[in-house]
Design a protein around this motif. Structure first.
Motif, PDB file in Angstrom:
ATOM      1  N   GLY A  54      65.726 -63.465  31.530  1.00 46.64           N
ATOM      2  CA  GLY A  54      64.880 -63.453  32.711  1.00 46.64           C
ATOM      3  C   GLY A  54      63.832 -62.367  32.596  1.00 46.64           C
ATOM      4  O   GLY A  54      63.447 -61.971  31.497  1.00 46.64           O
ATOM      5  N   GLY A  55      63.380 -61.892  33.748  1.00 48.27           N
ATOM      6  CA  GLY A  55      62.368 -60.841  33.744  1.00 48.27           C
ATOM      7  C   GLY A  55      61.000 -61.403  33.393  1.00 48.27           C
ATOM      8  O   GLY A  55      60.778 -62.614  33.334  1.00 48.27           O
ATOM      9  N   SER A  56      60.082 -60.485  33.065  1.00 47.32           N
ATOM     10  CA  SER A  56      58.692 -60.910  32.820  1.00 47.32           C
ATOM     11  C   SER A  56      58.335 -60.956  31.337  1.00 47.32           C
ATOM     12  O   SER A  56      57.444 -61.708  30.933  1.00 47.32           O
ATOM     13  N   THR A  57      59.045 -60.184  30.511  1.00 44.52           N
ATOM     14  CA  THR A  57      58.658 -60.115  29.091  1.00 44.52           C
ATOM     15  C   THR A  57      58.586 -61.478  28.407  1.00 44.52           C
ATOM     16  O   THR A  57      57.650 -61.729  27.644  1.00 44.52           O
ATOM     17  N   ASP A  86      71.516 -64.944  31.833  1.00 38.59           N
ATOM     18  CA  ASP A  86      71.913 -64.489  33.154  1.00 38.59           C
ATOM     19  C   ASP A  86      71.011 -65.119  34.210  1.00 38.59           C
ATOM     20  O   ASP A  86      69.974 -65.707  33.893  1.00 38.59           O
ATOM     21  N   ARG A  88      69.923 -64.754  38.611  1.00 39.49           N
ATOM     22  CA  ARG A  88      70.091 -64.102  39.915  1.00 39.49           C
ATOM     23  C   ARG A  88      70.846 -65.056  40.834  1.00 39.49           C
ATOM     24  O   ARG A  88      70.847 -66.264  40.643  1.00 39.49           O
ATOM     25  N   ASN A  98      65.513 -66.887  37.512  1.00 41.34           N
ATOM     26  CA  ASN A  98      65.147 -66.931  36.081  1.00 41.34           C
ATOM     27  C   ASN A  98      64.892 -68.376  35.637  1.00 41.34           C
ATOM     28  O   ASN A  98      64.032 -68.631  34.789  1.00 41.34           O
ATOM     29  N   GLY A 158      66.364 -59.249  27.222  1.00 38.21           N
ATOM     30  CA  GLY A 158      65.447 -58.166  27.529  1.00 38.21           C
ATOM     31  C   GLY A 158      66.280 -56.909  27.757  1.00 38.21           C
ATOM     32  O   GLY A 158      67.505 -56.939  27.688  1.00 38.21           O
ATOM     33  N   MET A 159      65.596 -55.814  28.009  1.00 35.80           N
ATOM     34  CA  MET A 159      66.300 -54.573  28.328  1.00 35.80           C
ATOM     35  C   MET A 159      65.561 -53.867  29.457  1.00 35.80           C
ATOM     36  O   MET A 159      64.334 -53.754  29.423  1.00 35.80           O
ATOM     37  N   HIS A 164      70.042 -51.665  30.836  1.00 34.74           N
ATOM     38  CA  HIS A 164      70.818 -52.906  31.076  1.00 34.74           C
ATOM     39  C   HIS A 164      70.245 -54.027  30.220  1.00 34.74           C
ATOM     40  O   HIS A 164      69.092 -53.997  29.794  1.00 34.74           O
ATOM     41  N   ALA A 166      70.730 -58.605  30.001  1.00 33.73           N
ATOM     42  CA  ALA A 166      71.218 -59.747  30.798  1.00 33.73           C
ATOM     43  C   ALA A 166      71.438 -59.207  32.209  1.00 33.73           C
ATOM     44  O   ALA A 166      70.553 -58.537  32.736  1.00 33.73           O
ATOM     45  N   ARG A 194      74.961 -60.913  40.425  1.00 28.93           N
ATOM     46  CA  ARG A 194      74.217 -61.584  39.368  1.00 28.93           C
ATOM     47  C   ARG A 194      75.244 -62.395  38.583  1.00 28.93           C
ATOM     48  O   ARG A 194      76.421 -62.033  38.550  1.00 28.93           O
ATOM     49  N   LYS A 217      60.154 -48.425  28.861  1.00 26.05           N
ATOM     50  CA  LYS A 217      61.438 -48.724  28.198  1.00 26.05           C
ATOM     51  C   LYS A 217      61.736 -47.723  27.076  1.00 26.05           C
ATOM     52  O   LYS A 217      62.820 -47.760  26.475  1.00 26.05           O
TER      53      LYS A 217
HETATM   54  C1  6PG Z   1      66.840 -60.432  34.464  1.00 24.34           C
HETATM   55  C2  6PG Z   1      66.929 -60.272  32.981  1.00 24.34           C
HETATM   56  C3  6PG Z   1      66.979 -58.823  32.639  1.00 24.34           C
HETATM   57  C4  6PG Z   1      65.650 -58.537  31.997  1.00 24.34           C
HETATM   58  C5  6PG Z   1      65.375 -57.066  31.931  1.00 24.34           C
HETATM   59  C6  6PG Z   1      63.960 -56.805  31.409  1.00 24.34           C
HETATM   60  O1  6PG Z   1      67.499 -61.298  35.025  1.00 24.34           O
HETATM   61  O2  6PG Z   1      66.014 -59.680  35.007  1.00 24.34           O
HETATM   62  O3  6PG Z   1      67.699 -61.064  32.332  1.00 24.34           O
HETATM   63  O4  6PG Z   1      68.017 -58.458  31.796  1.00 24.34           O
HETATM   64  O5  6PG Z   1      65.628 -59.106  30.691  1.00 24.34           O
HETATM   65  O6  6PG Z   1      65.506 -56.553  33.238  1.00 24.34           O
HETATM   66  O7  6PG Z   1      63.063 -57.362  32.339  1.00 24.34           O
HETATM   67  P1  6PG Z   1      61.456 -57.329  32.057  1.00 24.34           P
HETATM   68  O8  6PG Z   1      61.238 -58.285  30.914  1.00 24.34           O
HETATM   69  O9  6PG Z   1      60.849 -57.846  33.344  1.00 24.34           O
HETATM   70  O10 6PG Z   1      61.093 -55.916  31.734  1.00 24.34           O
END
Ligand code: 6PG
Length: 260
Positions: A54-57, A86, A88, A98, A158-159, A164, A166, A194, A217
């Protein structure tokens, strides 16, 4: 798909790392890896299973997979099966979902058969029930016996700036889950559950690719890759599928605190 400065991929005793110029290059590099893996001849008759993060990367990577002809036209879409590392605890149309991010940037654009999309049923009011249902879907798809773990071909992760990955957040219960494939993890700082793949599943993948971008990061990346082993504080340290099966694709900003 044009490349910019070629970068070296370094093998250490615990992982591979490639430091590239920027987020756009992270996405191009990851797309190249996915293309190479999915296109392997020995994969020709089998499903290629990929768990999205998930996230934006990952947005830029999704865009390349879905729309760059040099990638899109060479992926075996009929064989690609999409899962999530993972999710939400929200419905699939929620802005924080996600699944929704992946649908908006990839799944609604690329020729992905509907039956190849295995989303987490996070609309389920009870998070533990959602986790259980997702676990059942994994067991059925991978045809698992009782104690078996699924082996994903590729897991994208991502991290966070807190280390963290996932939905394995510092000092949360799911860090210690060794029996379940999927856990409902209470995250106090967000006051929400989550749903996340557990560490044993993440560590069983044929390849785990971390995509990490940005100076915010850098401190956490330094701790995760070069600091003391403190997985409660930096859960990304728990991801150790093997030196050839763990690839960090990071940009110079994220790598700015690393030492040679
Ligand atoms: C989520 C992700 C989470 C994400 C990291 C990095 O559900 O948000 O799975 O683990 O990969 O938080 O998020 P960014 O890519 O937004 O920095």
């Amino acid at each position: 798909m044009s490349n910019t400065t070629p970068s070296a991929r370094v093998q250490t005793d615990g992982f591979q790392i490639e430091i590239v110029d920027d987020l756009a290059q992270i996405c191009r590099t990851a797309a190249g890896d996915i293309l190479r893996m999915a296109g392997r001849t020995e994969m020709a008759a089998k499903p290629f299973t990929i768990a999205l993060s998930g996230g934006s990367t990952p947005r830029g990577l999704h865009a390349l997979l879905a729309s760059d002809p040099a990638v899109r036209d060479r992926l075996p879409w009929q064989r690609l099966h999409f899962f999530w590392g993972d999710e939400r605890h929200v419905p699939p149309d929620h802005p924080q979902s996600n699944y929704r991010m992946a649908d908006d940037t990839l799944l609604s654009i690329a020729p992905v058969p509907a039956q190849n999309i295995h989303r987490v049923p996070a609309e389920e009011p009870d998070a533990a029930e959602a986790a259980q249902k997702y676990e059942q879907e994994l067991r059925a798809f991978f045809k698992l016996e009782a104690a078996q773990l699924p082996r994903f071909d590729c897991i994208l992760l991502g991290m966070g700036s807190d280390g963290h990955t996932a939905s394995l957040f510092p000092a949360t219960e799911a860090l210690h889950e060794t029996k379940r494939l999927v856990a409902a993890n209470w995250v106090e700082k967000f006051k929400t559950y989550r749903i996340t793949l557990t560490v044993p599943v993440l560590n069983r993948a044929d390849l785990v690719i971390f995509l990490v971008s940005g100076t915010e990061k850098a401190e956490a990346l330094k701790e995760v890759l070069q600091g003391d082993y403190r997985p409660e504080r930096f859960p990304a340290q728990l991801i150790r599928p093997g030196p050839e099966k763990l690839l960090w694709i990071v940009d110079r900003d994220a790598a700015s605190c690393l030492t040679d």
